[in-house]
Design a protein around this motif. Structure first.
Motif, PDB file in Angstrom:
ATOM      1  N   GLY A  84       0.875  -1.350  -0.179  1.00 11.23           N
ATOM      2  CA  GLY A  84       0.052   0.227   0.291  1.00 11.23           C
ATOM      3  C   GLY A  84       1.170   1.181   0.165  1.00 11.23           C
ATOM      4  O   GLY A  84       2.044   1.030   0.760  1.00 11.23           O
ATOM      5  N   GLN A  85       0.072   2.269  -0.054  1.00  9.72           N
ATOM      6  CA  GLN A  85       0.909   3.976  -0.434  1.00  9.72           C
ATOM      7  C   GLN A  85       1.222   4.337   0.865  1.00  9.72           C
ATOM      8  O   GLN A  85       2.980   4.428   1.103  1.00  9.72           O
ATOM      9  N   ALA A  86       1.289   3.668   1.989  1.00 16.69           N
ATOM     10  CA  ALA A  86       1.529   3.787   3.623  1.00 16.69           C
ATOM     11  C   ALA A  86       3.276   3.423   3.304  1.00 16.69           C
ATOM     12  O   ALA A  86       4.052   3.623   3.869  1.00 16.69           O
ATOM     13  N   GLN A  87       2.439   2.367   3.123  1.00 19.75           N
ATOM     14  CA  GLN A  87       4.108   1.043   3.126  1.00 19.75           C
ATOM     15  C   GLN A  87       5.353   1.545   1.946  1.00 19.75           C
ATOM     16  O   GLN A  87       6.739   1.597   2.564  1.00 19.75           O
ATOM     17  N   ARG A  88       4.481   2.088   1.449  1.00 18.72           N
ATOM     18  CA  ARG A  88       6.234   2.241   0.525  1.00 18.72           C
ATOM     19  C   ARG A  88       6.477   3.724   0.445  1.00 18.72           C
ATOM     20  O   ARG A  88       7.471   4.026   0.427  1.00 18.72           O
ATOM     21  N   GLN A 101      -1.479  -0.562   9.921  1.00 18.38           N
ATOM     22  CA  GLN A 101      -1.690  -1.830   9.385  1.00 18.38           C
ATOM     23  C   GLN A 101      -0.891  -1.969   7.784  1.00 18.38           C
ATOM     24  O   GLN A 101      -1.168  -1.324   7.498  1.00 18.38           O
ATOM     25  N   SER A 102      -1.685  -3.297   7.676  1.00 13.03           N
ATOM     26  CA  SER A 102      -0.729  -4.170   6.306  1.00 13.03           C
ATOM     27  C   SER A 102      -2.169  -3.319   5.513  1.00 13.03           C
ATOM     28  O   SER A 102      -3.249  -3.926   5.764  1.00 13.03           O
ATOM     29  N   THR A 103      -1.630  -2.957   4.074  1.00 14.10           N
ATOM     30  CA  THR A 103      -2.532  -2.505   3.422  1.00 14.10           C
ATOM     31  C   THR A 103      -2.158  -2.812   1.914  1.00 14.10           C
ATOM     32  O   THR A 103      -0.588  -2.969   1.891  1.00 14.10           O
ATOM     33  N   PHE A 104      -2.594  -3.420   0.855  1.00  8.52           N
ATOM     34  CA  PHE A 104      -2.452  -4.586  -0.675  1.00  8.52           C
ATOM     35  C   PHE A 104      -2.728  -3.124  -1.558  1.00  8.52           C
ATOM     36  O   PHE A 104      -4.070  -2.854  -1.266  1.00  8.52           O
ATOM     37  N   ASN A 105      -2.356  -2.910  -2.444  1.00  6.50           N
ATOM     38  CA  ASN A 105      -2.465  -2.004  -3.601  1.00  6.50           C
ATOM     39  C   ASN A 105      -3.290  -2.964  -4.873  1.00  6.50           C
ATOM     40  O   ASN A 105      -1.704  -3.529  -5.376  1.00  6.50           O
TER      41      ASN A 105
END
Length: 132
Positions: A84-88, A101-105
């Motif tokens: 996700g954007q936050a992880q990137r 939180q883990s987020t996937f785009n």
């Protein structure tokens, strides 16, 4: 079935992997027994992770973190997903805030599948509305 589950490569076991071994209800019953025995942990509908017994609680826990399991699950389901954007932003140094939180785009693909472990849920972001 036990040997087939333990010999499988990876940490994720899908119910659809065992379609040829019996009906959906039979396979679901066996997986339910595996969860009760502590061999597997349920992540979502038809998605299970191999488990080990926690040295702290004595209860079954997955052998890998939820983020790793989610990534493998999406790959096994042929869903192209990126962090996700936050992880990137955190990985590139644009942000110093650690994503909670883990987020996937998932690009232009909408996903309704839920992956849950305890009180941790995988979230999805997409640019579906941007598509014309």
């Amino acid at each position: 079935m036990i040997r087939s589950v333990t010999m499988r490569r990876g940490e994720i076991v899908l119910r659809s992997d065992f379609e040829q071994m019996g009906s959906q209800s039979q396979i679901s019953r066996i997986f339910s027994d595996f969860v009760k025995e502590g061999r597997l942990v349920r992540l979502g509908h038809g998605v299970f992770a191999k488990a080990r017994i926690s040295s702290l609680t004595g209860k079954p826990v997955p052998r890998e973190p939820l983020e790793v399991l989610a990534e493998e699950t999406l790959r096994r389901l042929h869903i192209d997903a990126q962090p996700g954007q936050a992880q990137r932003d955190y990985a590139s140094g644009k942000s110093t805030q650690v994503p909670v939180q883990s987020t996937f785009n998932t690009g232009c693909r909408r996903i309704s599948r839920k992956l849950i472990l305890g009180n941790h849920t995988i979230r999805y972001e997409n640019n579906y509305r941007a598509r014309s």
